[in-house]
Design an enzyme around this catalytic site. Structure first.
Site, PDB file in Angstrom:
ATOM      1  N   THR A   1       0.806  -1.213  -0.163  1.00 25.63           N
ATOM      2  CA  THR A   1       0.053   0.211  -0.109  1.00 25.63           C
ATOM      3  C   THR A   1       0.828   1.223  -0.066  1.00 25.63           C
ATOM      4  O   THR A   1       1.949   1.155   0.296  1.00 25.63           O
ATOM      5  CB  THR A   1      -0.886  -0.030   1.163  1.00 25.63           C
ATOM      6  OG1 THR A   1       0.032   0.356   2.404  1.00 25.63           O
ATOM      7  CG2 THR A   1      -1.666  -1.132   1.390  1.00 25.63           C
ATOM      8  N   ASP A   2       0.185   2.254  -0.223  1.00 22.58           N
ATOM      9  CA  ASP A   2       0.900   3.665  -0.250  1.00 22.58           C
ATOM     10  C   ASP A   2       0.796   4.032   1.527  1.00 22.58           C
ATOM     11  O   ASP A   2       0.127   3.438   2.207  1.00 22.58           O
ATOM     12  CB  ASP A   2       0.354   4.746  -1.140  1.00 22.58           C
ATOM     13  CG  ASP A   2       1.135   5.882  -1.177  1.00 22.58           C
ATOM     14  OD1 ASP A   2       1.007   6.565  -2.216  1.00 22.58           O
ATOM     15  OD2 ASP A   2       2.177   5.976  -0.685  1.00 22.58           O
ATOM     16  N   TYR A   3       1.248   4.985   1.775  1.00 18.05           N
ATOM     17  CA  TYR A   3       1.752   5.470   3.356  1.00 18.05           C
ATOM     18  C   TYR A   3       0.226   5.584   3.911  1.00 18.05           C
ATOM     19  O   TYR A   3      -0.615   6.404   3.706  1.00 18.05           O
ATOM     20  CB  TYR A   3       2.395   6.756   3.216  1.00 18.05           C
ATOM     21  CG  TYR A   3       2.840   7.133   4.599  1.00 18.05           C
ATOM     22  CD1 TYR A   3       2.230   7.633   5.543  1.00 18.05           C
ATOM     23  CD2 TYR A   3       4.102   6.841   4.920  1.00 18.05           C
ATOM     24  CE1 TYR A   3       2.623   8.177   6.734  1.00 18.05           C
ATOM     25  CE2 TYR A   3       4.746   7.063   6.233  1.00 18.05           C
ATOM     26  CZ  TYR A   3       4.064   7.914   7.066  1.00 18.05           C
ATOM     27  OH  TYR A   3       4.455   8.171   8.198  1.00 18.05           O
TER      28      TYR A   3
END
Ligand code: GLC
Length: 741
Positions: free
Chosen positions: A263-265
């Site tokens: 995932t992104d942050y």
């Protein structure tokens, strides 16, 4: 290397907690050897402390000594000796920082980009980095979005060419032995955020998504990228992080991707504010079911997956498949054989900022800089001349030339433009700041301060800067204005609603222009800014982007004619912010301004602004000129299994050798759905000596003409087409041809 059987046996030997641990990615502070230092972050994140010890990957820890120490301490506590995976943002270079991707996209030199990315991977590997969150492959048509900086522009075909080059450069051909793994991002369509506002809604048809935005990611998957990062935005109103159609049906089902999805942050926890999950437990379930393997920087997986499995809400097989993909990635990287992958201070010394890497970065910067205007052939300047040169502007003596995502780069290692020009022209060059980047930096928040003390400048200080600069300009024979956006006005979180340069800089330029001296404008930016108001005040105008470690040397090469500029912009320069999104491969509409039968008022236009951009996709000038003659085709018809040869004679009609980027476009005149007025389908960089003529040929075949048709099948349709060849998208010669069934 472990065999798949051995990996599955390892998986089977893990407890549920250990398997979930492999799916957790935390940042560096959680891996401190000081237990006390971990308490704060652990409490702040709200993560179960036992899961911290089991986390399988770490974000943005780099440096041979640091990564070796963290890995050693981690393995000492690991029951199964499964190595920690180190992931970082090595987006456009590592220690040797390249021009920003939007910049090098103007080079039309994917082979050189591949070499530069291989160099970045070598430096990153020496630092103990295993995976990079790169390349960013988001198509961008709206310069208001700050992350235009990281993109390779507005064309799906050109971005796909760069996608392959970057992935191949990073990963090489034996990932167990060299290179670093590529985690492409942000899947998908992040570049289409409404109003160019970061993290905003994306809304488009499936057809547009498939036609324009998906091809670069697919190209990267076909090139073998090992991981994919879903984007923050929604697709069809479902966040990518929980989008089963996108991650399982398209990415894995249609494209056959079998790598890891990271995932992104904090994106899993953001499913709650998105409004598709009531709490972190539901967010964790949705993400895992959608196909997300690694949870970056939240406690969602760590705190909930074990309970969700034990309660029967989540099938443990989903945890197993995610864990196996993480173990496979670690195995592919050779980590089970060497958890350090050769990282060492000696390797850093050997690989960082070598002459070879600097030379490649300089060549890429040479080819990325775009000459937008050059009245009266003001440029190039005479390196042996006597003329006094005033270098004025906030970028004149600035080191802030590497852009927002050069995390491992060191601005102090970047020569300023003043230093680079002085290397060639000595004391002919006099420098003056003239103005700050911005009068008031407070809008950038603390993160954005350029360190200039107070957020805002007072009038007296501004006046003194300007008077000093005007005094320097008065004594000069030519003035180079080094202007641009504030370094933090682009990149992530750097969206703008007004694309003009900062007012204080435009006022400075106007005052210098009023002195009547020849003016060269050099623009530093992370996007295609609006230059329509300042272009008239410049006799010559150059877009330098953020040109990286060797960027000012490249600028000096070009300003003094050591190099003939060949950059051709990969993104449209709007005339006004209000035109955005603005791109060359647009639909004709039923009322095109220039050809509609309706009266002008009632056509697709503005009453207060031109319809055309200031500078179109593919545009860039040279110090020489090129003529295009004898466009010809091998036939007027193309069959489904045949090819059509298109040729044009290109001549260097000037006095200086130069590179020309010959561009090939195609138009499908009638389709079952509307089709763009032109689509880039090929290009060739040619180097021509003065007077030299070269025949440039392209092969067209039926697969090039395929698109997502009315019934959403992918294929071509027989009928009338046009082929176009020229120096840029707004200057082409055209021939008709027919695709026959
Ligand atoms: C950021 C960015 C992404 C980056 C990640 C890790 O928010 O969206 O591009 O790779 O976090 O730093």
């Amino acid at each position: 290397m472990k065999t798949e059987t051995e990996l599955r046996e390892l998986l089977a030997s893990l407890t549920l907690e250990e398997k979930v641990g492999q799916l957790v990615q935390l940042s560096g502070e959680f891996f401190s050897d000081d237990e006390g230092l971990k308490t704060g972050p652990t409490q702040k994140l709200g993560i179960d402390p036992t899961m911290v010890e089991l986390a399988g990957s770490v974000l943005n820890v780099a440096g041979a000594e640091k990564t070796r120490a963290v890995q050693e301490a981690y393995l000492a506590k690991s029951r199964h000796k499964i190595p920690l995976l180190f992931m970082n943002d090595v987006v456009y270079g590592c220690k040797t920082v390249l021009p920003i991707p939007l910049g090098f996209a103007a080079s039309w030199d994917p082979d050189l980009v591949r070499e530069c990315y291989a160099g970045a991977a070598e430096e990153a590997r020496a630092m103990g980095i295993h995976v990079t969150f790169a390349p960013m492959l988001d198509l961008v048509r709206d310069a208001r979005w700050g992350r235009s900086l990281e993109s390779t522009g507005e064309d799906p075909w050109l971005t796909s060419v760069y996608a392959r080059a970057m992935v191949e450069g990073l990963q090489g051909d034996d990932l167990a032995r060299a290179g670093i793994a590529s985690c492409i991002k942000h899947f998908a369509g992040y570049g289409a955020v409404e109003a160019g506002r970061d993290y905003n809604t994306v809304d488009m048809s499936e057809r547009r998504l498939r036609e324009m935005y998906l091809p670069p990611y697919r190209a990267a998957v076909e090139a073998g990228c090992r991981a994919v990062m879903p984007s923050f935005n929604v697709i069809d109103e479902v966040p990518s992080t929980a989008n089963t159609w996108l991650l399982r049906d398209v990415l894995r089902g249609e494209w056959g991707f079998d790598g890891a999805v990271v995932t992104d942050y904090a994106a899993i926890s953001e499913l709650v504010p998105h409004g598709v999950a009531a709490d972190d437990a539901e967010a964790a379930r949705l993400a895992l079911e959608a196909g997300v393997d690694v949870d970056m920087k939240t406690a969602c997986y760590a705190n909930n997956l074990c309970d969700l499995v034990r309660s029967g809400a989540v099938d443990e097989a989903l945890v197993d498949e995610a864990c196996l993909r993480v173990l496979t990635l670690k195995n592919d990287l050779g980590l089970f054989d060497d958890p350090y992958r050769g990282a060492s201070p000696a390797e850093e010394e050997r690989t960082f900022l070598t002459d070879e890497k600097r030379a490649r970065a300089r060549k890429l910067a040479d080819e990325s800089i775009v000459l937008l205007k050059n009245e009266h052939d003001l440029l190039p300047l005479d390196p042996q001349g006597e003329g006094r040169i005033a270098l004025i502007g906030p970028y004149a003596a600035s080191h802030a030339l590497i852009g927002l995502w050069a995390v491992q780069g060191d601005p102090a290692s970047v020569p300023t433009l003043a230093e680079a020009l002085t290397e060639i022209a000595g004391d002919r060059v006099t420098c003056a700041q003239g103005s700050p980047y911005l009068v008031d930096e407070s809008s950038l928040g603390f993160f954005g301060r350029s360190g200039a003390g107070d957020a805002a400048w007072d009038e007296d200080s501004l006046g003194a800067l300007r008077e000093e600069a005007l005094a320097v300009a008065r004594k000069a024979d030519v003035v180079i204005m080094a202007l641009g956006e504030h370094p933090m006005e682009s990149g992530e979180g750097g969206s703008k609603a007004d694309l003009r340069l900062p007012a204080i800089q435009r006022e400075l330029l106007r005052a210098v222009h009023a002195l009547g001296k020849p003016v060269v404008g050099v623009i530093f930016s992370g996007r295609t800014p609006v230059l329509s108001d300042i272009a008239p005040w410049c006799d010559a105008l150059i877009e330098a982007w953020f040109p990286g470690t060797e960027g000012t040397h490249a600028l000096a090469d070009i300003l003094f004619g050591v190099v003939n500029p060949s950059g051709r912009t990969a993104m449209t320069f709007p005339y006004a912010t209000g035109q955005e999104p603005l791109y060359y491969n647009a639909f004709n509409t039923g009322r095109p301004e220039k050809t509609s039968g309706h009266t002008n008022r009632f056509t697709s236009r503005y009453v207060d602004c031109p319809t055309d951009p200031l500078y179109p996709f593919g545009y860039g000038l040279s110090y020489t000129t090129f003529a295009y003659e004898n466009l010809r085709a091998s036939s007027e018809t193309l069959t489904a299994d045949g090819t059509l040869e298109v040729s044009v004679d290109v001549t260097n009609t000037g006095r200086m050798a130069g590179d020309e980027v010959v561009q090939l476009y195609v138009r499908d005149l009638v389709g079952s759905v509307v089709r763009p007025v032109k689509e880039l389908k090929g290009f060739e960089r040619v180097h021509l000596e003065p007077g030299e003529r070269r025949t440039v040929s392209f092969t067209i075949d039926e697969p090039m003409l395929r698109f997502w048709r009315r019934d959403l099948t992918f294929g071509s349709e027989p009928g009338a087409f046009e082929v176009m060849v020229g120096p840029h998208s707004a200057e082409v010669q055209t021939l008709p041809f027919t695709l026959v069934a």
